[in-house]
Design a protein around this motif. Sequence first.
Motif, PDB file in Angstrom:
ATOM      1  N   PRO A 136       0.850  -1.200   0.000  1.00 49.15           N
ATOM      2  CA  PRO A 136       0.000   0.000   0.000  1.00 49.15           C
ATOM      3  C   PRO A 136       0.885   1.249   0.000  1.00 49.15           C
ATOM      4  N   ILE A 137       0.340   2.333  -0.494  1.00 51.10           N
ATOM      5  CA  ILE A 137       1.102   3.587  -0.517  1.00 51.10           C
ATOM      6  C   ILE A 137       0.767   4.376   0.743  1.00 51.10           C
ATOM      7  N   CYS A 138       1.806   4.802   1.463  1.00 52.32           N
ATOM      8  CA  CYS A 138       1.596   5.543   2.715  1.00 52.32           C
ATOM      9  C   CYS A 138       1.982   7.003   2.510  1.00 52.32           C
ATOM     10  N   PHE A 145       5.626  13.632   2.852  1.00 52.05           N
ATOM     11  CA  PHE A 145       6.312  12.434   2.375  1.00 52.05           C
ATOM     12  C   PHE A 145       5.298  11.459   1.784  1.00 52.05           C
ATOM     13  N   CYS A 146       5.707  10.757   0.711  1.00 55.25           N
ATOM     14  CA  CYS A 146       4.898   9.667   0.174  1.00 55.25           C
ATOM     15  C   CYS A 146       5.827   8.510  -0.151  1.00 55.25           C
ATOM     16  N   SER A 147       5.335   7.299   0.010  1.00 55.08           N
ATOM     17  CA  SER A 147       6.200   6.133  -0.225  1.00 55.08           C
ATOM     18  C   SER A 147       6.242   5.722  -1.698  1.00 55.08           C
ATOM     19  N   CYS A 148       5.541   6.448  -2.577  1.00 52.91           N
ATOM     20  CA  CYS A 148       5.497   6.006  -3.973  1.00 52.91           C
ATOM     21  C   CYS A 148       6.790   6.329  -4.723  1.00 52.91           C
ATOM     22  N   GLU A 149       6.943   5.661  -5.867  1.00 52.87           N
ATOM     23  CA  GLU A 149       8.157   5.802  -6.667  1.00 52.87           C
ATOM     24  C   GLU A 149       8.288   7.220  -7.243  1.00 52.87           C
ATOM     25  N   GLU A 150       7.172   7.776  -7.672  1.00 57.27           N
ATOM     26  CA  GLU A 150       7.208   9.108  -8.298  1.00 57.27           C
ATOM     27  C   GLU A 150       7.770  10.153  -7.329  1.00 57.27           C
ATOM     28  N   TYR A 151       7.283  10.136  -6.091  1.00 55.74           N
ATOM     29  CA  TYR A 151       7.764  11.106  -5.098  1.00 55.74           C
ATOM     30  C   TYR A 151       9.248  10.880  -4.820  1.00 55.74           C
ATOM     31  N   ASN A 152       9.606   9.624  -4.645  1.00 52.92           N
ATOM     32  CA  ASN A 152      11.002   9.332  -4.275  1.00 52.92           C
ATOM     33  C   ASN A 152      11.979   9.688  -5.403  1.00 52.92           C
ATOM     34  N   MET A 217       6.305  16.366  -5.396  1.00 56.02           N
ATOM     35  CA  MET A 217       4.870  16.181  -5.133  1.00 56.02           C
ATOM     36  C   MET A 217       4.330  15.123  -6.090  1.00 56.02           C
ATOM     37  N   CYS A 218       3.493  14.249  -5.558  1.00 51.19           N
ATOM     38  CA  CYS A 218       2.867  13.202  -6.370  1.00 51.19           C
ATOM     39  C   CYS A 218       1.349  13.353  -6.230  1.00 51.19           C
ATOM     40  N   PRO A 219       0.563  12.635  -7.032  1.00 53.83           N
ATOM     41  CA  PRO A 219      -0.898  12.759  -6.916  1.00 53.83           C
ATOM     42  C   PRO A 219      -1.423  12.368  -5.536  1.00 53.83           C
ATOM     43  N   HIS A 220      -0.741  11.424  -4.868  1.00 53.92           N
ATOM     44  CA  HIS A 220      -1.210  10.986  -3.539  1.00 53.92           C
ATOM     45  C   HIS A 220      -1.121  12.129  -2.526  1.00 53.92           C
ATOM     46  N   LEU A 221       0.024  12.821  -2.534  1.00 58.34           N
ATOM     47  CA  LEU A 221       0.187  13.955  -1.616  1.00 58.34           C
ATOM     48  C   LEU A 221      -0.810  15.061  -1.937  1.00 58.34           C
TER      49      LEU A 221
END
Length: 265
Positions: A136-138, A145-152, A217-221
């Motif tokens: 899951p993405i946190c 912070f986001c755990s996804c690849e795009e943010y990192n 920044m990613c869509p989740h954030l």
Amino acid sequence: MSEEHHIDYSQLLSQLLDEKGELNDTITSFLYHLFPEELFVRAMSLLDSNDMFIYVYDKLQTESKHIKSISTEPDEPEAREALSGTSNEMLKTSEAAESRPDAGANSKDIAHLLYEGREAPLNRLIVKPETPESPPICVDLDHWFCSCEEYNCQFRSNLLNVPEQPAGPVDLEESSLYSRAIVEHELKSQAPHSDRFAQVKSLHLQFQRYFRHELAMCPHLLAFAILLQTSSAILMYFTHTNATVYLITVQNLDEWLKLHLNVIQ
Ligand SMILES: [Zn+2]
């Protein structure tokens, strides 16, 4: 880094809803152009996807009996499913919870608590994994912070792997990760900003601190910032009126810890 100018993103994003509480098309198309990489469109489709979960640990409310538990009664099978896996079962569980008669009043109280409470309750922001195999993405809004690849990827290329500044004591300080990532708004001689967007936790009362979201920044954030860094009306729209984002209270410490273990594993 000190700020030069400040756009109140919270205020802009709060205008997503018109006076009737419906999505405002004019503002929506303006916001589309405000964020790069179609981030806004991707965040809006996430908000419509039924894949976003806001878990709130709500011990105090349990004790005062103001809010009933949605999903953490130990003898409820769907509650166990919600906390024991990160698969599609989470979604089914939440649908069951939301269809209960008290769910509306509950989400209203929690939305109020998240925005108006003296101290926001503990919360965990999770996006359902894209495939059953992926984790899951946190999302952690307090630290942007986001755990996804795009943010990192963005964090690495825009904040970590930047060329070193020429040597010198002033430059050394200027090139620290903190100064690259954070804009400080000093409160000693200035009024506080009303903007909550990308505001990160600060232990120093004389500063408001903002993450430079244009760097990572990613869509989740963005989607969770729209829910939790704008207004309670927006949060209520997506969690209650539109009902495409799940707001779930966890009132039992054991269940809360179980949720953490399941997300981490
Ligand atoms: Zn992300």
